[in-house]
Write an enzyme that holds these catalytic residues in place. Sequence first.
Site, PDB file in Angstrom:
ATOM      1  CB  VAL A   1       8.263 -10.492  -6.716  1.00 20.49           C
ATOM      2  CG1 VAL A   1       7.340 -11.647  -7.045  1.00 20.49           C
ATOM      3  CG2 VAL A   1       8.755  -9.812  -7.985  1.00 20.49           C
TER       4      VAL A   1
ATOM      5  CB  ALA B   1       0.683  -5.975  -1.585  1.00 24.72           C
ATOM      6  CG  ASN B   2       6.599  -7.399  -0.999  1.00 27.10           C
ATOM      7  OD1 ASN B   2       6.056  -8.075  -0.136  1.00 27.10           O
ATOM      8  ND2 ASN B   2       7.688  -7.783  -1.641  1.00 27.10           N
ATOM      9  NE  ARG B   3       5.422  -0.589   4.546  1.00 26.81           N
ATOM     10  CZ  ARG B   3       4.268  -0.185   5.052  1.00 26.81           C
ATOM     11  NH1 ARG B   3       3.466   0.587   4.355  1.00 26.81           N
ATOM     12  NH2 ARG B   3       3.919  -0.548   6.262  1.00 26.81           N
ATOM     13  CB  SER B   4       6.867  -1.710  -4.442  1.00 33.44           C
ATOM     14  OG  SER B   4       7.450  -1.250  -5.633  1.00 33.44           O
TER      15      SER B   4
END
Length: 395
Positions: A274, A207-210
Amino acid sequence: MLANRQILLIVSGSISAYKALELTRLLRKAGAIVTGVLTAGGARFVTREALAGITGQRVHDDLWAAEAEIGHIRLARLPDAVVVVPASADLLARMAHGLADDLASTILLATRAPVLVAPAMNPAMWEHAATRANMAALRARGVTVIGPGVGAMAEAESGAGRLAEPDDIFAAVAGLLAPSARPLVGRHALVTSGPTHEPIDPVRYIANRSSGKQGHAIATALAALGARVTLVCGPVAVPDPPGVTVHRIESAREMLAACEAALPADIAVMAAAVADWRVAREATQKLKKEPGAAAPTLTMALNPDILATLSHHAQRPGLVIGFAAETERVVEHATAKRLRKGCDWIVANDVSGDVMGGDANRVHVITANGVEDWPEMPKDAVAGRLAARIAEALR
Ligand code: C5P
């Protein structure tokens, strides 16, 4: 502007409640139809008879009596605006937490009309961390706040907490109901927010950090300007914005499918982080860590670029806005990204600091006409300004 508009006026407990009567006089003079609701605290400062006399309408003060007569849902649906004057610390806290334990709080939870609050309380109560958190939550949900002012208080204390003046509250109500206050009525906005999760196996993902804070704030701000908003979001902890259609997805491919299904749209704001790649072959069983065995090698595949896909789509939204999180040469990279992706604007932010998950953001808005540098401000203020800028561009 106010002629024949229905205003629901909630009066809660404060020594300044008498000013609600003056506000009512101004609203009625402008042609508005004002219905009064008293909380138990409000009734200690303004009588039912005084409020009924000045509104020319029966006053509602009891959830169960209102239920029998008209129903709290009808009372919540009827008005063009709900105005809370004065708004006590207690009522604001109950609003912030979604309580519905009396008629006023139940209406505030059930209404879809724009809501304006005019807080009034002791300065120590206004400055308390609990009140501050409650106000931040209400603002993030699109509630309009007027005041409080600084000045002489009943308790002879100084500081902020004094109810705004009736003239100023009147102007704010008129502003709330002006057609120009909802310039995006009739427009459909598609917003993406949060990260995507790309599965490795049934229990692991990339995942990405968000946090979703910025994207969700944009969805809220566009809805507040009257847009019909579809929010496609990845796994986030922030609550769904009110009055917005939310589609929850996990992977980039699901996000793209949900976005395409939501078309046509007039506006697309792609604020999601994304994942650029996914694991080429997702394992159907959990990968086992065998003693002595080497770590697995993951082969990655490129994810679809949702922003670029929508920018070149047969049903391309009229205004397509992308985000760019950069750690260096922010404007230069974002300017190149605008052209590469084919979108109209890029909102670039410098994520070298603590923007991720934080409440403030400093952005540059890159359009075909150049670069606007916005000062650092809370994420919901960035959202409000962006929504206003979008409305201006679509006019
Ligand atoms: O290429 P980069 O990820 O830096 O671009 C950021 C912008 O592109 C954001 O608006 C993001 O939502 C969007 N994006 C996308 N699909 C991807 C990657 C990024 O829509 N696969």
